[in-house]
Design a protein around this motif. Structure first.
Motif: not given
Length: 181
Positions: A40-53
């Motif tokens: 399980t991962l923190d959603h906000n951290a993962l969401f913002h990391a996915l926006r980085k190429e």
């Protein structure tokens, strides 16, 4: 990049829904010689990391309950209309074996090419990424495509790209960009 995750015991639809309501994202780490691990991962951290190429095409350090592993993002699922990551898949990486990954392309010098300056041609980007094979240590963050010498009617193929040492293109005959009058 470093990501912190926690092993999860509960699996299934109900458990995943409870995690998502609590601001967590379910995921899995698979591959290598070890068994798959549900995380399980923190959603906000993962969401913002996915926006980085760079997050999509680089080797990540995943810390799961104090143990650090080298992983690669293989897939993620988004909600149909909400800005929510539903699930993420990570693959373990062996630093001694070659991997095949899609790497993004950055197009440069299109405005100074003879096709645009002299022939008023339009340069179209046929591909946004290219599939490469290399050792994990040699994996580039992106590949730069120099369009400064393209003429009207010409194309740039994946085999024409300048690649870092140790990196090879899987499909060299694929067209990356072309200039049409």
């Amino acid at each position: 990049m470093k990501i912190t995750a926690f092993a999860r015991k509960e699996q299934g639809t109900g458990a995943s829904r409870r995690l998502r309501r609590a601001g967590q994202t379910p995921g899995i780490i698979y591959g290598g010689t070890e068994a798959p691990v549900a995380i399980t991962l923190d959603h906000n951290a993962l969401f913002h990391a996915l926006r980085k190429e760079a997050f999509h095409a680089s080797i990540l350090d995943m810390e799961v309950d104090g143990k650090v592993e080298k992983v690669l993002l293989r897939d993620f699922q988004m909600h149909a209309f909400k800005q929510m990551v539903m699930h993420a898949d990570f693959q373990r990486v062996d630093m001694t074996q070659k991997i095949t990954v899609k790497v993004p392309l950055h197009f440069v010098n299109a405005e100074v090419s003879p096709a645009v300056k002299l022939s008023s041609a339009l340069i179209s980007h046929v591909a946004n990424d290219v599939e490469v094979s290399c050792l994990p240590a040699d994996l580039p963050e992106f590949i730069e495509v120099d369009l400064s010498k393209i003429e009207a009617g010409q194309s740039v193929h994946a085999a024409d790209l300048v690649l870092p040492a140790g990196v090879t293109v899987v499909h060299g005959d694929a067209t990356v960009a072309n200039a049409a009058a």
